[in-house]
Design an enzyme around this catalytic site. Structure first.
Site, short mmCIF file in Angstrom:
data_model
loop_
_atom_site.label_atom_id
_atom_site.label_comp_id
_atom_site.label_asym_id
_atom_site.label_seq_id
_atom_site.Cartn_x
_atom_site.Cartn_y
_atom_site.Cartn_z
CG HIS A 135 -3.49 5.75 -1.67
ND1 HIS A 135 -3.39 4.57 -0.98
CD2 HIS A 135 -4.08 5.43 -2.87
CE1 HIS A 135 -3.88 3.58 -1.70
NE2 HIS A 135 -4.33 4.07 -2.85
CG HIS A 209 -0.96 2.49 -6.09
ND1 HIS A 209 -1.70 2.23 -7.24
CD2 HIS A 209 -1.87 2.60 -5.10
CE1 HIS A 209 -2.98 2.23 -6.94
NE2 HIS A 209 -3.12 2.45 -5.64
CD GLU A 352 -2.74 -0.76 -3.92
OE1 GLU A 352 -2.87 -0.02 -2.94
OE2 GLU A 352 -3.65 -0.91 -4.75
#
Ligand code: GLA
Length: 387
Positions: A135, A209, A352
């Site tokens: 991420h 997210h 996602e």
């Protein structure tokens, strides 16, 4: 919200017409949401629609901090996990509601080679020998303060978040200008538009997210939610949660959600992939219309989730080739949410929309490289309802 106004003249004519027939073209309200540890002020924007849906998003991480939608009896509940204060988001958040980037999901070994040069990223995930960059690294797009602009169109309110990620930030090449726009319209559509440009070639993979619980945040687990995922294949992972490169059929196994199936129905099944993920934490290869790549920007169905007790449902459409379905396996009851309830294991799920994990190291996957002079565009729509 199908309408985009580019000409100021048309905009003026439209505004006049809109006033005459009393369309709502008011921009959303912005209010202070505290200051970061470094003293940077953060604002919260509240988007509302005619059906009583209310979405609040803050400039820290472009994070959606709450999303209220009615159930089948018209009773509103906040259906996303999150915190009350900015301090809690800064202290420890498993990416609740945030935009993750510059590269959402994992990059193997925290490195990739692009145009003959190796780039080194933070290895912020995985145990010894299983490290990856997750991420966007240590301070990804979820942990920075974005600029924001309130927007309005016929029947929709919006907010555009912008962030300039400097050349070399978190190890990535190129000054990357990222724009993420949220629209909430009167048809209960929450639309997320991504737009990026860079002055050097760079990998990009931004995603939203949010953790959903359609019963309401803090209202127990999500195992009874019925999920449909229009995907015949997924990208199986190794022990480091990195795709092996294979596109494996889901048919017949516990990752087959082509027919509506409760998330909890097979989550305990004897299955190597479920064991590695501690539940569902996998990227699904979405079925796309023929020539989707050529047409660009065209959206296809990504997922539908229905919660039988409240009747709430959520449908996701996207222009992205994949979707990570994460069943909240790392939640463990230590985090306390907005209403004061703790978030136990699997009390929220994430869907996602994205390109596949580790694409910069996997030439056979659809490319995530944004080149200078090009504009990277992507759209995902979340549609809410209850029946
Ligand atoms: C993604 C990852 C998961 C986990 C969550 C946040 O879904 O794939 O493994 O990191 O984000 O905890």
């Amino acid at each position: 919200m199908k309408l985009k106004i580019h000409s100021p003249y048309l905009a003026a004519v439209f505004c006049f017409a809109a006033t005459a027939v009393s369309f709502s073209t008011e921009t959303p309200e912005a209010k202070p949401f505290g200051k970061t540890k470094e003293g940077v002020p953060v604002e919260v924007f509240t988007l509302v629609n005619k059906q009583g849906v209310r979405l609040r998003a803050i400039t820290y991480g472009a994070t959606v901090v709450s999303l209220e939608t009615p159930d089948r009896n018209g009773k509103n509940a906040d259906i996303v996990l999150g915190y009350k204060t900015l301090g809690q988001y800064e202290k420890s958040s498993p990416y609740f509601g945030a935009i993750v980037g510059r590269y959402g999901n994992r990059i193997a070994g925290g490195k990739f080679t692009l145009e003959g040069k190796e780039y080194k990223l933070a290895e912020n995930n995985g145990g010894p020998g299983l490290k990856s960059s997750l991420h966007g690294g240590l301070r990804g797009f979820d942990k920075v303060v974005w600029r924001a602009e309130a927007l309005a169109q016929e029947g929709a309110q919006g907010v555009r978040f912008s962030y300039l990620s400097k050349d070399g930030e978190e190890g990535y090449p190129g000054n990357l200008e990222a724009k993420v726009t949220y629209w909430l319209d009167d048809q209960n559509e929450w639309r997320v538009d991504y737009e990026m440009t860079s002055d050097k070639a760079t990998p990009v993979n931004l995603t939203q997210h949010s953790y959903f619980n359609l019963k309401g945040e803090g209202k127990g687990d999500i195992l009874g939610h019925e999920l449909t995922l229009p995907a015949s294949k997924f990208t199986p992972v190794n022990a480091a949660m990195i795709p092996t490169g294979e596109l494996r059929p889901v048919a017949g196994g516990p990752l087959d959600f082509n027919k509506p199936t409760a998330i909890g129905a097979r989550i305990q099944a004897e299955d190597e992939q479920l064991r590695l993920g501690g539940g569902y934490d996998h990227n699904f290869v979405l079925r796309r219309p023929l020539f989707a790549g050529l047409l660009g920007g065209r959206m296809h169905p990504a997922a539908t989730v229905r919660e039988p007790l409240t009747g709430r449902f959520l449908t996701i459409l996207t222009s992205e080739p994949g979707i990570q379905f994460y069943s909240g396996n790392f939640l463990d009851g230590t985090l306390t949410g907005k209403a004061g309830a703790s978030y136990p294991k699997r009390s929220g799920f994430c869907l996602e929309t994205q390109h596949y994990p580790d694409s910069p190291n996997q030439p056979a996957f659809p490319s995530t490289i944004l080149k200078p002079g090009k504009v990277w565009k992507s759209t995902t729509v979340f549609l809410f309802g209850a029946k």
